[in-house]
Design a protein around this motif. Structure first.
Motif, PDB file in Angstrom:
ATOM      1  N   ASN A 141       0.814  -1.220   0.000  1.00 59.54           N
ATOM      2  CA  ASN A 141       0.000   0.000   0.000  1.00 59.54           C
ATOM      3  C   ASN A 141       0.846   1.267   0.000  1.00 59.54           C
ATOM      4  OD1 ASN A 141      -2.260  -1.562   0.050  1.00 59.54           O
ATOM      5  ND2 ASN A 141      -2.606  -1.336   2.267  1.00 59.54           N
ATOM      6  N   HIS A 142       2.006   1.173   0.589  1.00 59.27           N
ATOM      7  CA  HIS A 142       2.877   2.347   0.641  1.00 59.27           C
ATOM      8  C   HIS A 142       3.874   2.360  -0.516  1.00 59.27           C
ATOM      9  CE1 HIS A 142       0.985   2.557   4.492  1.00 59.27           C
ATOM     10  NE2 HIS A 142       1.707   3.561   4.931  1.00 59.27           N
ATOM     11  N   LYS A 143       3.622   1.523  -1.520  1.00 54.64           N
ATOM     12  CA  LYS A 143       4.436   1.502  -2.739  1.00 54.64           C
ATOM     13  C   LYS A 143       5.870   1.044  -2.532  1.00 54.64           C
ATOM     14  CE  LYS A 143       0.969   3.314  -5.075  1.00 54.64           C
ATOM     15  NZ  LYS A 143      -0.028   2.219  -5.266  1.00 54.64           N
ATOM     16  N   PHE A 144       6.042   0.190  -1.517  1.00 55.73           N
ATOM     17  CA  PHE A 144       7.343  -0.455  -1.388  1.00 55.73           C
ATOM     18  C   PHE A 144       7.268  -1.798  -2.098  1.00 55.73           C
ATOM     19  CE2 PHE A 144       7.276   2.533   2.088  1.00 55.73           C
ATOM     20  CZ  PHE A 144       8.568   3.030   2.089  1.00 55.73           C
ATOM     21  N   ARG A 145       8.404  -2.228  -2.638  1.00 55.80           N
ATOM     22  CA  ARG A 145       8.388  -3.473  -3.403  1.00 55.80           C
ATOM     23  C   ARG A 145       8.513  -4.690  -2.495  1.00 55.80           C
ATOM     24  NH1 ARG A 145      12.198  -1.887  -8.594  1.00 55.80           N
ATOM     25  NH2 ARG A 145      10.725  -0.403  -9.489  1.00 55.80           N
ATOM     26  N   ILE A 146       7.855  -5.751  -2.914  1.00 54.67           N
ATOM     27  CA  ILE A 146       7.946  -7.005  -2.166  1.00 54.67           C
ATOM     28  C   ILE A 146       9.102  -7.797  -2.741  1.00 54.67           C
ATOM     29  CG2 ILE A 146       6.722  -9.073  -1.424  1.00 54.67           C
ATOM     30  CD1 ILE A 146       5.507  -6.316  -0.587  1.00 54.67           C
ATOM     31  N   THR A 147      10.175  -7.897  -1.990  1.00 54.80           N
ATOM     32  CA  THR A 147      11.359  -8.603  -2.471  1.00 54.80           C
ATOM     33  C   THR A 147      11.631  -9.813  -1.594  1.00 54.80           C
ATOM     34  OG1 THR A 147      12.876  -7.372  -1.069  1.00 54.80           O
ATOM     35  CG2 THR A 147      12.334  -6.395  -3.206  1.00 54.80           C
ATOM     36  N   LYS A 148      12.469 -10.695  -2.110  1.00 56.89           N
ATOM     37  CA  LYS A 148      12.833 -11.902  -1.374  1.00 56.89           C
ATOM     38  C   LYS A 148      13.431 -11.546  -0.010  1.00 56.89           C
ATOM     39  CE  LYS A 148      13.068 -16.372  -1.210  1.00 56.89           C
ATOM     40  NZ  LYS A 148      14.393 -17.051  -1.184  1.00 56.89           N
ATOM     41  N   PRO A 149      14.464 -10.671   0.050  1.00 55.42           N
ATOM     42  CA  PRO A 149      15.051 -10.339   1.361  1.00 55.42           C
ATOM     43  C   PRO A 149      14.016  -9.768   2.328  1.00 55.42           C
ATOM     44  CG  PRO A 149      16.479  -9.598  -0.400  1.00 55.42           C
ATOM     45  CD  PRO A 149      15.209 -10.050  -1.050  1.00 55.42           C
ATOM     46  N   ARG A 150      13.147  -8.912   1.851  1.00 52.99           N
ATOM     47  CA  ARG A 150      12.133  -8.345   2.746  1.00 52.99           C
ATOM     48  C   ARG A 150      11.192  -9.420   3.275  1.00 52.99           C
ATOM     49  NH1 ARG A 150      10.934  -2.650  -0.455  1.00 52.99           N
ATOM     50  NH2 ARG A 150      12.633  -1.497   0.553  1.00 52.99           N
ATOM     51  N   GLU A 151      10.806 -10.316   2.409  1.00 53.96           N
ATOM     52  CA  GLU A 151       9.930 -11.405   2.867  1.00 53.96           C
ATOM     53  C   GLU A 151      10.625 -12.263   3.915  1.00 53.96           C
ATOM     54  OE1 GLU A 151       7.012 -13.484   0.345  1.00 53.96           O
ATOM     55  OE2 GLU A 151       8.104 -12.613  -1.344  1.00 53.96           O
ATOM     56  N   MET A 152      11.917 -12.513   3.684  1.00 55.24           N
ATOM     57  CA  MET A 152      12.665 -13.346   4.623  1.00 55.24           C
ATOM     58  C   MET A 152      12.686 -12.724   6.019  1.00 55.24           C
ATOM     59  SD  MET A 152      15.725 -14.369   1.983  1.00 55.24           S
ATOM     60  CE  MET A 152      17.038 -14.194   3.176  1.00 55.24           C
ATOM     61  N   HIS A 209      19.983 -21.326   5.117  1.00 53.38           N
ATOM     62  CA  HIS A 209      20.475 -21.142   3.753  1.00 53.38           C
ATOM     63  C   HIS A 209      19.717 -20.053   3.011  1.00 53.38           C
ATOM     64  CE1 HIS A 209      22.838 -24.657   4.561  1.00 53.38           C
ATOM     65  NE2 HIS A 209      21.748 -25.322   4.874  1.00 53.38           N
ATOM     66  N   ASN A 210      19.156 -19.127   3.785  1.00 53.71           N
ATOM     67  CA  ASN A 210      18.565 -17.944   3.173  1.00 53.71           C
ATOM     68  C   ASN A 210      19.579 -16.808   3.257  1.00 53.71           C
ATOM     69  OD1 ASN A 210      16.100 -19.148   2.601  1.00 53.71           O
ATOM     70  ND2 ASN A 210      15.227 -18.587   4.586  1.00 53.71           N
ATOM     71  N   LYS A 211      20.490 -16.816   2.302  1.00 52.61           N
ATOM     72  CA  LYS A 211      21.594 -15.865   2.345  1.00 52.61           C
ATOM     73  C   LYS A 211      21.084 -14.432   2.219  1.00 52.61           C
ATOM     74  CE  LYS A 211      26.379 -15.807   0.668  1.00 52.61           C
ATOM     75  NZ  LYS A 211      26.412 -14.426   0.150  1.00 52.61           N
ATOM     76  N   ILE A 212      21.621 -13.563   3.077  1.00 50.17           N
ATOM     77  CA  ILE A 212      21.220 -12.159   3.018  1.00 50.17           C
ATOM     78  C   ILE A 212      22.372 -11.322   3.558  1.00 50.17           C
ATOM     79  CG2 ILE A 212      20.129 -12.197   5.294  1.00 50.17           C
ATOM     80  CD1 ILE A 212      18.071 -10.182   4.221  1.00 50.17           C
ATOM     81  N   ASP A 213      22.572 -10.164   2.970  1.00 52.69           N
ATOM     82  CA  ASP A 213      23.658  -9.283   3.393  1.00 52.69           C
ATOM     83  C   ASP A 213      23.241  -8.496   4.635  1.00 52.69           C
ATOM     84  OD1 ASP A 213      26.358  -8.134   2.109  1.00 52.69           O
ATOM     85  OD2 ASP A 213      25.287  -6.514   3.129  1.00 52.69           O
ATOM     86  N   ARG A 216      18.836  -2.084   6.227  1.00 55.85           N
ATOM     87  CA  ARG A 216      17.935  -1.240   5.436  1.00 55.85           C
ATOM     88  C   ARG A 216      16.490  -1.718   5.529  1.00 55.85           C
ATOM     89  NH1 ARG A 216      22.533   0.344   1.034  1.00 55.85           N
ATOM     90  NH2 ARG A 216      22.669  -1.874   0.637  1.00 55.85           N
ATOM     91  N   ILE A 217      16.323  -3.021   5.626  1.00 54.65           N
ATOM     92  CA  ILE A 217      14.957  -3.541   5.738  1.00 54.65           C
ATOM     93  C   ILE A 217      14.353  -3.167   7.097  1.00 54.65           C
ATOM     94  CG2 ILE A 217      13.631  -5.691   5.929  1.00 54.65           C
ATOM     95  CD1 ILE A 217      15.603  -6.776   3.705  1.00 54.65           C
ATOM     96  N   ILE A 218      15.168  -3.250   8.137  1.00 55.06           N
ATOM     97  CA  ILE A 218      14.677  -2.837   9.462  1.00 55.06           C
ATOM     98  C   ILE A 218      14.240  -1.379   9.422  1.00 55.06           C
ATOM     99  CG2 ILE A 218      15.391  -2.332  11.838  1.00 55.06           C
ATOM    100  CD1 ILE A 218      17.186  -4.839  11.675  1.00 55.06           C
ATOM    101  N   LYS A 219      15.052  -0.557   8.777  1.00 56.20           N
ATOM    102  CA  LYS A 219      14.708   0.863   8.651  1.00 56.20           C
ATOM    103  C   LYS A 219      13.356   1.032   7.956  1.00 56.20           C
ATOM    104  CE  LYS A 219      15.962   5.447   7.967  1.00 56.20           C
ATOM    105  NZ  LYS A 219      14.638   5.797   7.433  1.00 56.20           N
ATOM    106  N   CYS A 220      13.178   0.294   6.890  1.00 56.15           N
ATOM    107  CA  CYS A 220      11.929   0.349   6.141  1.00 56.15           C
ATOM    108  C   CYS A 220      10.744  -0.082   7.005  1.00 56.15           C
ATOM    109  CB  CYS A 220      12.058  -0.543   4.895  1.00 56.15           C
ATOM    110  SG  CYS A 220      10.518  -0.865   4.036  1.00 56.15           S
ATOM    111  N   LEU A 221      10.927  -1.160   7.769  1.00 55.89           N
ATOM    112  CA  LEU A 221       9.834  -1.644   8.621  1.00 55.89           C
ATOM    113  C   LEU A 221       9.531  -0.647   9.736  1.00 55.89           C
ATOM    114  CD1 LEU A 221      10.807  -5.435   8.878  1.00 55.89           C
ATOM    115  CD2 LEU A 221       9.087  -4.376   7.394  1.00 55.89           C
TER     116      LEU A 221
END
Lengths: 155, 155
Positions: free
Chosen positions: B14-25, B50-54, B60-65
């Motif tokens: 709703n806020h026009k952020f994209r749904i990406t794999k890292p965000r879902e994880m 084995h869900n590799k993430i930087d 950045r995802i925490i900031k977004c949330l």
DNA sequence: TTCACTGCAAACCTTTTGCAATTCT
DNA sequence: AGAATTGCAAAAGGTTTGCAGTGAA
């Protein structure tokens, strides 16, 4: 009524900590400051006064003051301020915790320590509703202090 | 009743952020975790799956949330937990602040979000006594949750 | 004199920034 | 295709540790 510095030095002496130049410098600084400070802010102020002190010493002195319940740590900013309120029986040295009730001015950064009458009731209610057993708490309130409100009105 | 993940993805969309794999994880992880986590804890858990993430992406995802009021930050530990309580009118997106009333278990680290009936009264009293104008607050209560109390009694 | 404390160097951990590559929409 | 997001490298910032030298009691 003793100054913060007098009280702090007294406490340290009673607990067999040594009274050193760096410790006096930090305690005096905290005693004079109306706002919480972090280690580097303390170093900057002391440096400007030509009171040279190592940043590592500041970290260690803060630790010492915390262990002696002579300072508050403001959770929201991780800065440290003198603690002037005498501890209640509930907040003894043994329980290793002050009642943290802080009013924090978002304009001038000054803080005020307060006793929150009524918190006990809230805690009882919370415990009843949640089945939690509450042991301690940190409360931080943010807003504008009376000085900043006055100043604003003048403009 | 929607899951945390469903709700969070909805809000982002709703806020026009994209749904990406890292965000879902990260969102799924927070949704499943009973306790607050810091960025490196999140990375460790995801790595093991084995869900590799930087680590930078996690920051950045925490900031977004946080910007979307989908997580609480626990002040005393600087960790982050899912926010599930619907916001009151007082705590709108605009004011950019949730009412932080957290019960934190010192045994199992789980947290519970609560509404604190009675806080309004305390704030009124504080304002009267101190001449502060209070805008917002963070309240954290520490103790033992009902599960840990039960577990203790069995031993 | 003795031991707590300080200062310095260095390690360590956390968070941020810049940029090219990727991937949602 | 276009813009937002990610990953990588590196910098920046904050905190801790070890140790030799200093100074308070």
């Amino acid at each position: 009524m003793p100054t913060y510095k007098q009280k702090a030095l007294e406490v340290l002496k009673n607990h067999k900590f040594r009274i050193t130049k760096p410790r006096e410098m930090v305690i005096e600084l905290l005693g004079k400051s109306k706002e919480p400070l972090n280690p580097y802010e303390m170093k900057d102020i002391l440096d400007r006064k030509h009171n040279k002190i190592d940043i590592v010493s500041i970290y260690r002195i803060i630790k010492c003051l915390e262990d002696n319940n002579l300072v508050h740590r403001v959770l929201s900013t991780n800065k440290v301020a003198k603690c002037q309120i005498e501890h209640e029986d509930k907040c003894t040295k043994e329980s290793n915790h002050h009642c943290h009730h802080l009013l924090i001015c978002e304009k001038c950064s000054s803080i005020e320590e307060v006793h929150c009458a009524g918190v006990d009731l809230i805690i009882k209610k919370l415990e009843k509703d949640s089945n939690f057993k509450i042991k301690r708490h940190d409360l931080e309130f943010y807003g504008f202090c009376s000085n900043c409100i006055k100043a604003k009105k003048k403009n």
